[in-house]
Design an enzyme around this catalytic site. Structure first.
Site, mmCIF file in Angstrom:
data_model
loop_
_atom_site.group_PDB
_atom_site.id
_atom_site.type_symbol
_atom_site.label_atom_id
_atom_site.label_comp_id
_atom_site.label_asym_id
_atom_site.label_seq_id
_atom_site.Cartn_x
_atom_site.Cartn_y
_atom_site.Cartn_z
ATOM 1 N N GLY A 1 -3.338 -9.958 12.273
ATOM 2 C CA GLY A 1 -2.299 -10.874 11.827
ATOM 3 C C GLY A 1 -1.999 -10.797 10.346
ATOM 4 O O GLY A 1 -2.764 -10.218 9.572
ATOM 5 N N GLU A 2 -0.869 -11.376 9.970
ATOM 6 C CA GLU A 2 -0.460 -11.423 8.570
ATOM 7 C C GLU A 2 -0.769 -12.835 8.056
ATOM 8 O O GLU A 2 -0.077 -13.801 8.388
ATOM 9 C CB GLU A 2 1.043 -11.103 8.473
ATOM 10 C CG GLU A 2 1.670 -11.348 7.120
ATOM 11 C CD GLU A 2 0.883 -10.794 5.928
ATOM 12 O OE1 GLU A 2 0.662 -9.581 5.858
ATOM 13 O OE2 GLU A 2 0.489 -11.610 5.070
ATOM 14 N N SER B 1 -1.690 -4.698 0.789
ATOM 15 C CA SER B 1 -1.688 -3.455 1.566
ATOM 16 C C SER B 1 -0.454 -2.667 1.168
ATOM 17 O O SER B 1 0.638 -2.903 1.677
ATOM 18 C CB SER B 1 -1.666 -3.778 3.060
ATOM 19 O OG SER B 1 -2.849 -4.461 3.407
ATOM 20 N N LEU B 2 -0.639 -1.753 0.259
ATOM 21 C CA LEU B 2 0.504 -1.046 -0.334
ATOM 22 C C LEU B 2 0.909 0.155 0.526
ATOM 23 O O LEU B 2 2.043 0.231 1.009
ATOM 24 C CB LEU B 2 0.128 -0.616 -1.756
ATOM 25 C CG LEU B 2 1.222 0.037 -2.582
ATOM 26 C CD1 LEU B 2 2.365 -0.922 -2.856
ATOM 27 C CD2 LEU B 2 0.651 0.554 -3.910
ATOM 28 N N HIS B 3 0.014 1.092 0.669
ATOM 29 C CA HIS B 3 0.165 2.258 1.553
ATOM 30 C C HIS B 3 1.262 3.249 1.191
ATOM 31 O O HIS B 3 1.248 4.386 1.663
ATOM 32 C CB HIS B 3 0.350 1.859 3.030
ATOM 33 C CG HIS B 3 -0.663 0.905 3.535
ATOM 34 N ND1 HIS B 3 -1.996 0.984 3.218
ATOM 35 C CD2 HIS B 3 -0.542 -0.191 4.338
ATOM 36 C CE1 HIS B 3 -2.658 -0.001 3.807
ATOM 37 N NE2 HIS B 3 -1.796 -0.735 4.484
ATOM 38 N N CYS C 1 -14.933 -10.777 8.554
ATOM 39 C CA CYS C 1 -13.512 -10.443 8.499
ATOM 40 C C CYS C 1 -12.821 -11.223 9.619
ATOM 41 O O CYS C 1 -13.135 -11.029 10.799
ATOM 42 C CB CYS C 1 -13.365 -8.933 8.704
ATOM 43 S SG CYS C 1 -11.658 -8.405 8.817
ATOM 44 N N GLU D 1 -10.131 -10.876 17.405
ATOM 45 C CA GLU D 1 -11.317 -10.143 16.962
ATOM 46 C C GLU D 1 -11.846 -10.683 15.646
ATOM 47 O O GLU D 1 -11.078 -11.094 14.783
ATOM 48 C CB GLU D 1 -10.951 -8.675 16.739
ATOM 49 C CG GLU D 1 -10.404 -8.021 17.973
ATOM 50 C CD GLU D 1 -9.938 -6.603 17.693
ATOM 51 O OE1 GLU D 1 -9.397 -5.999 18.623
ATOM 52 O OE2 GLU D 1 -10.107 -6.114 16.566
ATOM 53 N N CYS E 1 -8.659 -3.354 12.619
ATOM 54 C CA CYS E 1 -8.148 -4.587 13.212
ATOM 55 C C CYS E 1 -7.275 -4.324 14.437
ATOM 56 O O CYS E 1 -6.436 -3.446 14.443
ATOM 57 C CB CYS E 1 -7.424 -5.426 12.176
ATOM 58 S SG CYS E 1 -5.853 -4.776 11.628
ATOM 59 N N ASN F 1 -7.328 5.066 10.084
ATOM 60 C CA ASN F 1 -8.072 5.132 11.339
ATOM 61 C C ASN F 1 -7.107 5.550 12.445
ATOM 62 O O ASN F 1 -6.123 4.876 12.679
ATOM 63 C CB ASN F 1 -8.645 3.732 11.597
ATOM 64 C CG ASN F 1 -9.703 3.759 12.647
ATOM 65 O OD1 ASN F 1 -9.560 4.447 13.656
ATOM 66 N ND2 ASN F 1 -10.772 3.035 12.409
ATOM 67 N N CYS G 1 -1.034 0.328 12.907
ATOM 68 C CA CYS G 1 -1.909 -0.816 13.148
ATOM 69 C C CYS G 1 -1.852 -1.306 14.588
ATOM 70 O O CYS G 1 -0.779 -1.597 15.121
ATOM 71 C CB CYS G 1 -1.535 -1.948 12.202
ATOM 72 S SG CYS G 1 -2.511 -3.422 12.488
ATOM 73 N N CYS H 1 0.845 -9.481 15.543
ATOM 74 C CA CYS H 1 1.409 -9.549 14.193
ATOM 75 C C CYS H 1 2.871 -9.113 14.246
ATOM 76 O O CYS H 1 3.208 -8.126 14.904
ATOM 77 C CB CYS H 1 0.626 -8.642 13.250
ATOM 78 S SG CYS H 1 1.252 -8.691 11.556
ATOM 79 N N CYS I 1 3.196 -2.723 11.370
ATOM 80 C CA CYS I 1 2.961 -1.466 10.661
ATOM 81 C C CYS I 1 2.636 -0.378 11.693
ATOM 82 O O CYS I 1 1.922 -0.645 12.661
ATOM 83 C CB CYS I 1 1.803 -1.612 9.679
ATOM 84 S SG CYS I 1 2.094 -2.934 8.506
ATOM 85 N N SER J 1 -5.753 -10.663 2.428
ATOM 86 C CA SER J 1 -5.004 -9.399 2.400
ATOM 87 C C SER J 1 -3.620 -9.612 3.001
ATOM 88 O O SER J 1 -3.479 -10.199 4.072
ATOM 89 C CB SER J 1 -5.767 -8.353 3.219
ATOM 90 O OG SER J 1 -5.021 -7.172 3.313
HETATM 91 N N1 SAH Z 1 -1.944 -8.156 7.726
HETATM 92 C C1 SAH Z 1 -2.738 -8.039 6.579
HETATM 93 C C2 SAH Z 1 -4.214 -8.179 6.846
HETATM 94 C C3 SAH Z 1 -4.777 -7.524 8.068
HETATM 95 S S1 SAH Z 1 -4.792 -5.786 8.114
HETATM 96 C C4 SAH Z 1 -2.450 -6.739 5.867
HETATM 97 O O1 SAH Z 1 -1.760 -5.903 6.412
HETATM 98 O O2 SAH Z 1 -2.908 -6.622 4.732
HETATM 99 C C5 SAH Z 1 -6.146 -5.356 7.064
HETATM 100 C C6 SAH Z 1 -6.033 -3.954 6.471
HETATM 101 O O3 SAH Z 1 -6.281 -2.945 7.463
HETATM 102 C C7 SAH Z 1 -4.656 -3.660 5.894
HETATM 103 O O4 SAH Z 1 -4.760 -3.062 4.632
HETATM 104 C C8 SAH Z 1 -4.099 -2.714 6.922
HETATM 105 O O5 SAH Z 1 -3.063 -1.977 6.393
HETATM 106 C C9 SAH Z 1 -5.313 -1.932 7.317
HETATM 107 N N2 SAH Z 1 -5.165 -1.180 8.566
HETATM 108 C C10 SAH Z 1 -4.613 -1.560 9.735
HETATM 109 N N3 SAH Z 1 -4.662 -0.565 10.642
HETATM 110 C C11 SAH Z 1 -5.270 0.471 10.032
HETATM 111 C C12 SAH Z 1 -5.624 1.785 10.427
HETATM 112 N N4 SAH Z 1 -5.349 2.255 11.647
HETATM 113 N N5 SAH Z 1 -6.227 2.585 9.517
HETATM 114 C C13 SAH Z 1 -6.514 2.137 8.274
HETATM 115 N N6 SAH Z 1 -6.212 0.911 7.847
HETATM 116 C C14 SAH Z 1 -5.597 0.085 8.708
HETATM 117 FE FE1 SF4 Z 2 0.204 -6.859 10.626
HETATM 118 FE FE2 SF4 Z 2 -1.477 -6.114 8.660
HETATM 119 FE FE3 SF4 Z 2 -1.411 -4.787 11.003
HETATM 120 FE FE4 SF4 Z 2 0.620 -4.574 9.323
HETATM 121 S S1 SF4 Z 2 -1.488 -3.888 8.957
HETATM 122 S S2 SF4 Z 2 0.780 -4.914 11.549
HETATM 123 S S3 SF4 Z 2 0.702 -6.633 8.473
HETATM 124 S S4 SF4 Z 2 -2.025 -6.894 10.704
#
Ligand code: SAH
Ligand code: SF4
Length: 347
Positions: A159-160, A214-216, A105, A92, A332, A290, A119, A112, A116, A191
């Site tokens: 992806g990472e 991406s701290l969270h 983007c 995508e 994503c 999301n 995700c 990945c 997470c 990111s």
């Molecule tokens: N893998 C990398 C980059 C891609 S994800 C990373 O994790 O940073 C890009 C951003 O979207 C990250 O901050 C990720 O945590 C966030 N993300 C993924 N799924 C999400 C969701 N369902 N709701 C909100 N943010 C999300």
């Molecule tokens: Fe991979 Fe980023 Fe999604 Fe985590 S948030 S699974 S690191 S793409």
């Protein structure tokens, strides 16, 4: 078949030579690829002899992506493309347009490995890394759509990125060259979920690309509930790597923080977030989680705004990203997931 953007200029020159073509053809091809038309097929390259176009088409793919679905958000004009790669995998790419700037983007992997919990990209683990050409051509999709060079590139798709750093660096360096689209390094943001060796390698490359973490979660225990795999690093090591990155590149860090209802949105946690942001001299980007990908959901607009106000009162530069393209599953991996649910996941 190899992709045109995966072969070096030297290889292209050798190929042309083997067909008794003059070297200036390589320049002509480049001009077609990188503007103002951003050509995606040899047929568009009107000043190349038909016989050469035919030879090229038989040996090197002009474009690495085949767009299979395009979604446009009727409200904000965000476009999301689902593209098929040569091996049938799909990725995508999202183009976000606000009046002041355009941002693409891009994805760096199919799936990945970090997985997470909220995700969609990580749901089925890693399938494979993208090639340099597959990354470049996502940016070209955006340029083609706009009819001009895109302003910003954010590496926040599937992806990472720091687990496919070689291809990413090769792609970004190519895009930054005056021979292609001369994309300024400061207009690029990468990111990461916090891959420590990757952040350190990136720092040592000394390119002034922006870094987003991406701290969270603010403790290792809570973070373990969000990132369940071996690809999670201790927070202290991540912070030190981010400080190292700032020292070597002088670029500011952004902390991305997906607000998850009842998990990471309480007062004590937000206080800790503010102190981390102070320490790292970082700005904070709050993203309402999301919900489409999992049972994690956002705490609701009021709570999100309160979190934003709290950070701002604590002296942190913060923003609340009300996601673009909500109507087209722009978070994503969601679109690909939807397709897989229909067709069955790929191995
Ligand atoms: N893998 C990398 C980059 C891609 S994800 C990373 O994790 O940073 C890009 C951003 O979207 C990250 O901050 C990720 O945590 C966030 N993300 C993924 N799924 C999400 C969701 N369902 N709701 C909100 N943010 C999300
Ligand atoms: Fe991979 Fe980023 Fe999604 Fe985590 S948030 S699974 S690191 S793409």
């Amino acid at each position: 078949m190899r992709s045109l953007k995966d072969i070096s200029n030297e290889e292209l020159l050798n190929l042309l030579k083997s067909w008794n073509q003059p070297a200036f053809r390589a320049k002509q091809i480049r001009a077609w690829l990188y503007g103002p038309r951003f050509a995606a097929s040899y047929d568009e390259m009107a000043n190349l002899p038909a016989s050469l176009r035919e030879k090229l088409a038989g040996g090197v793919a002009p474009f690495a992506l085949n767009v299979v679905q395009t979604f446009t958000d009727p409200q904000d004009g965000t476009i999301k493309w689902l593209s098929e790669l040569q091996d049938g995998n799909t990725i995508e790419t999202v183009l976000i347009r606000v009046p002041q700037r355009t941002t693409v983007c891009v994805s760096t992997q199919v799936g990945c490995a970090v997985r997470c919990v909220f995700c969609a990209s990580g749901r089925y683990g890693l399938v494979r890394d993208l090639t340099k050409a597959e990354i470049i051509d996502q940016v070209m999709l955006a340029c083609r759509e706009l009819g001009k060079r895109v302003d910003n590139v954010v590496v926040m798709g599937m992806g990472e990125p720091l687990m496919n750093l070689d291809s990413l660096v090769a792609a970004l360096d190519e895009l930054g060259s005056p021979e292609t689209i001369d994309l300024g390094n400061r207009h690029v943001t990468i990111s990461t979920s916090g891959i420590v060796p990757g952040i350190r390698r990136l720092a040592e490359l000394r390119r002034p690309w922006n870094l987003a973490l991406s701290l969270h979660a603010v403790t290792d225990e809570e973070r373990a509930r969000i990132i369940p795999t071996e690809h999670r690093y201790p927070l202290e090591e991540i912070f030190e790597a981010c400080e190292y990155h700032r020292t070597l590149t002088n670029r500011m860090l952004t902390l991305e923080y997906a607000l998850i209802d009842g998990r990471n949105d309480n007062h004590a946690t937000l206080e800790r977030l503010a102190s981390i942001a102070h320490r790292l001299r970082a700005k904070v980007n709050l993203i309402p989680c999301n919900p489409n990908a999992s049972n994690c959901k956002s705490p609701g607009v009021r709570r999100c705004r309160e979190a934003l106000a709290f950070l701002e009162q604590s002296g942190i530069q913060a923003s609340l990203r009300i996601s673009h393209g909500q109507n087209i599953l722009a978070a994503c991996g969601q679109l690909r997931q939807k397709r897989s649910e229909v067709r069955g996941p790929r191995p």
